[in-house]
Design a protein around this motif. Structure first.
Motif, PDB file in Angstrom:
ATOM      1  N   VAL A 233      37.913  86.531  62.655  1.00 15.70           N
ATOM      2  CA  VAL A 233      37.767  85.505  61.608  1.00 15.70           C
ATOM      3  C   VAL A 233      38.696  84.187  61.547  1.00 15.70           C
ATOM      4  N   LYS A 234      39.912  84.595  61.982  1.00 14.56           N
ATOM      5  CA  LYS A 234      41.067  83.750  61.816  1.00 14.56           C
ATOM      6  C   LYS A 234      40.712  82.342  62.497  1.00 14.56           C
ATOM      7  N   GLY A 235      40.796  81.303  61.773  1.00 15.71           N
ATOM      8  CA  GLY A 235      40.554  79.893  62.258  1.00 15.71           C
ATOM      9  C   GLY A 235      39.196  79.697  62.632  1.00 15.71           C
ATOM     10  N   MET A 236      38.289  80.532  62.530  1.00 13.10           N
ATOM     11  CA  MET A 236      36.973  80.326  62.501  1.00 13.10           C
ATOM     12  C   MET A 236      36.309  79.629  61.279  1.00 13.10           C
ATOM     13  N   ILE A 240      33.562  87.126  56.708  1.00 16.07           N
ATOM     14  CA  ILE A 240      32.703  88.330  56.934  1.00 16.07           C
ATOM     15  C   ILE A 240      32.582  88.998  55.302  1.00 16.07           C
ATOM     16  N   LEU A 241      31.393  89.598  55.308  1.00 15.02           N
ATOM     17  CA  LEU A 241      31.128  90.516  54.100  1.00 15.02           C
ATOM     18  C   LEU A 241      30.879  91.755  54.660  1.00 15.02           C
ATOM     19  N   LEU A 242      31.629  92.621  54.297  1.00 15.77           N
ATOM     20  CA  LEU A 242      31.607  94.023  54.426  1.00 15.77           C
ATOM     21  C   LEU A 242      31.078  94.956  53.429  1.00 15.77           C
ATOM     22  N   TYR A 243      30.197  95.718  53.501  1.00 14.29           N
ATOM     23  CA  TYR A 243      29.559  96.715  52.611  1.00 14.29           C
ATOM     24  C   TYR A 243      30.302  98.036  52.333  1.00 14.29           C
ATOM     25  N   ASP A 307      30.370  81.413  53.964  1.00 15.45           N
ATOM     26  CA  ASP A 307      31.339  81.150  52.891  1.00 15.45           C
ATOM     27  C   ASP A 307      32.410  82.020  53.218  1.00 15.45           C
ATOM     28  N   TYR A 308      33.694  82.064  52.482  1.00 12.70           N
ATOM     29  CA  TYR A 308      35.005  82.712  52.567  1.00 12.70           C
ATOM     30  C   TYR A 308      35.209  82.500  54.082  1.00 12.70           C
ATOM     31  N   LYS A 309      35.359  81.315  54.704  1.00 13.19           N
ATOM     32  CA  LYS A 309      35.861  81.048  55.955  1.00 13.19           C
ATOM     33  C   LYS A 309      37.138  81.437  56.242  1.00 13.19           C
ATOM     34  N   GLY A 310      37.172  82.432  57.430  1.00 12.63           N
ATOM     35  CA  GLY A 310      38.349  82.943  58.032  1.00 12.63           C
ATOM     36  C   GLY A 310      38.848  84.115  57.198  1.00 12.63           C
ATOM     37  N   LYS A 311      38.000  84.554  56.153  1.00 16.22           N
ATOM     38  CA  LYS A 311      38.376  85.939  55.166  1.00 16.22           C
ATOM     39  C   LYS A 311      37.432  86.796  55.712  1.00 16.22           C
ATOM     40  N   VAL A 312      38.103  88.284  55.284  1.00 18.96           N
ATOM     41  CA  VAL A 312      37.133  89.347  55.327  1.00 18.96           C
ATOM     42  C   VAL A 312      37.077  89.687  54.076  1.00 18.96           C
ATOM     43  N   ARG A 322      36.814  92.168  47.171  1.00 15.96           N
ATOM     44  CA  ARG A 322      38.158  92.158  47.374  1.00 15.96           C
ATOM     45  C   ARG A 322      38.443  91.540  48.969  1.00 15.96           C
ATOM     46  N   ILE A 323      39.364  90.837  48.862  1.00 15.03           N
ATOM     47  CA  ILE A 323      40.101  90.342  50.322  1.00 15.03           C
ATOM     48  C   ILE A 323      40.589  91.505  51.199  1.00 15.03           C
ATOM     49  N   LEU A 324      40.018  91.755  52.423  1.00 14.60           N
ATOM     50  CA  LEU A 324      40.810  92.698  53.436  1.00 14.60           C
ATOM     51  C   LEU A 324      41.659  91.772  54.191  1.00 14.60           C
ATOM     52  N   HIS A 325      42.930  92.140  53.938  1.00 12.82           N
ATOM     53  CA  HIS A 325      43.870  91.351  54.897  1.00 12.82           C
ATOM     54  C   HIS A 325      44.141  92.213  56.157  1.00 12.82           C
TER      55      HIS A 325
END
Lengths: 336, 336
Positions: A233-236, A240-243, A307-312, A322-325
């Motif tokens: 997702v970096k810079g994209m 991503i949504l993980l269930y 949504d949540y661009k660049g984030k997991v 929660r954000i997964l870093h």
């Protein structure tokens, strides 16, 4: 040679080096190009796109439930090529041995490599052996570099083709390799150990590629699923949504994860592949994966979101997010 | 990052690994394929014969007069490809760093590699970095695996075409690399050190191949000239006569050789190539070599003989003969 130990002079290019090559390496590596003893091995290319992948393996301990540094190194390089949609063509192998290593252990490692290479029909065409002094108070080990050449059989469109709604799939339970090595090192659960998932995935990946237009693949090794998805997702322009409830985690991994406070999403796998496909192929890819022995526990674990661009983002069963870093990387050294 | 040191977590695939890759490796390795950050790098092959050569470099100390582990690793792999008449196409590089290594030292090594790669126009298309614990009381170092892909530009007939009367040629003075590393390690001759001959030889070899039908080439690294020539005659229907008085040996190498009682013929070179050619090309190959900066001191050092089958014989200026054996390999560990 069974009870002998590696000496510094086994790596100096003289008679002892030749003895080691002839009495050990050539007994397991039955590859014509290697036995010629030239400074390199020859392969014939057809016109087209090839991939090189290289990895140095420094796993400690060198033996763990489900594998050893040898099977790990060969599987790891096969899987790196597979993630580039490249069929393995030939390998080079570089050994750095620590003085005092049991030649019997080395033989076991080389034998593990040979079994997989034979099954996967991949020749080693170039090799090298060096010896270094033993490190202080530790039992002597070895490092292996495997470099693989693969022929690209399909052009994956890659990151740029990914769009919101796409499905994220994994071929089975996570965290087994890293926790297997870590629990061996910590001498935890030795009666009922966590078995590493280390295995070559080219066959599985090839089955998928034959039917499904995969957009992106990556094997979640160092840094685990969290590492791969954060890189993705970096810079994209997407997130991503993980269930959480559908991420496959074995009971033993769950247990040790809670004991040590380490998220299995951050732990290395060595027999897993993450696939991103258009949603319409979700059921087809699951069907293909689950009908293969290396994909029985395959699951859709998440989706691409605008949504949540660049984030997991991990969504728990109650809908909390929660954000997964990107893992910082201190918790699990030397697991591959 | 200049005064920082390598931590175990620089190798764990998390944020620190990414920082190291972006702030150091990518600053020197300006290669498009590498910067993509995929699990492997792509190259396009034309139909034909390619060579892979792999070497792990463990030289200790990592800096020595005339080079460092970085310039050595890149030159060594270029030379291994050159000895197979293969033009370097692309490289992979695997670093194993010891915890506590100065990042400044790593930067110097990577920079040395980059200078040669740029000059020789060879891209690194795949790379890997791991970190291992420091070894006891030694200052932390690093190991480098370089694996090179080369395109074969000429089919050398090889050993089987060699016949009595053929000429053995070397492109210059022997023993400089091994003795440079050894005297650095022993802190000998530090005011006027022996400078390693480590350098890439593809350009020189290519000049020779354009004009001369070389039968066999090999770079005399570990095991030195004695190692290469003993491997060459092993099991063959010919032997080798070397003429001691024409073997090029520098004064400083001669001095340390006498001091330590080590035959320069057994000592590693990293900028030398041994050529076997039909006698009728002797003067032509010497002309080509001596007109090139990397071959100024080239010499005919011996010939193939039908006598002394499987043996290498050194003839001294008075005509006395001695057998030059395959080095046992204990004298000079970790010189490459």
């Amino acid at each position: 040679m069974m009870k002998e130990k590696i000496l510094i002079s086994h790596g100096s290019g003289g008679r002892l080096t030749h003895t080691l090559i002839e009495n050990l390496f050539h007994r397991y590596f039955h590859f014509e190009e290697l036995k010629k003893g030239d400074d390199g091995g020859v392969f014939f290319a057809s016109e087209g796109k090839y991939v090189i992948s290289t990895d140095s393996y420094v796993v400690d301990p060198i033996f763990f439930p489900g594998g050893d540094i040898g099977s790990l190194s060969v599987s790891g390089t096969i899987n790196d090529l597979a993630s580039m949609a490249a069929k393995p063509v030939c390998f080079s192998v570089g050994f750095v041995l620590e003085e005092g290593l049991d030649i019997e252990s080395l033989e076991e490692v080389v034998s593990s490599m040979a079994v997989i290479l034979k099954k996967e029909n991949i020749p080693v065409i170039a090799a090298d052996t060096k010896v270094v002094e033993n490190r202080g108070n530790k039992s002597p080990g070895l490092f292996i570099n495997t470099t693989g050449i693969g022929k690209v059989i399909k052009n994956l469109p890659g990151k740029k083709a990914i769009k919101p709604g796409d499905t994220i799939v994994i071929n089975g339970t996570i965290g087994e390799h890293g926790f297997s090595v870590l629990s061996t090192r910590l001498e935890l659960n030795q009666d009922d150990p966590i078995v590493s998932d280390a295995r070559p995935l080219w066959n599985l990946v090839n089955s998928v590629l034959e039917e499904i237009p995969v957009k992106f693949m990556r094997d979640p090794t160092r840094g685990g699923v969290a590492g791969v998805l954060n890189e993705l997702v970096k810079g994209m322009d997407f997130g991503i949504l993980l269930y959480e409830e559908v991420i496959p985690v074995g009971n033993k991994v769950q247990g040790i994860s809670e004991l040590l406070g380490i998220d299995p999403l951050e732990v290395a796998n060595e027999g897993k592949m993450i696939f991103v496909v258009d949603k319409k192929y979700s059921q087809d890819i699951i069907r293909i994966l689950t009908s293969h022995p290396d994909g029985r526990d395959a699951q859709i674990i998440g989706e691409i979101t605008g949504d949540y661009k660049g984030k997991v983002i991990v969504v728990n069963p109650y809908g909390a997010k929660r954000i997964l870093h990107m893992p910082l990387g201190e918790q699990l050294p030397r697991i591959c």
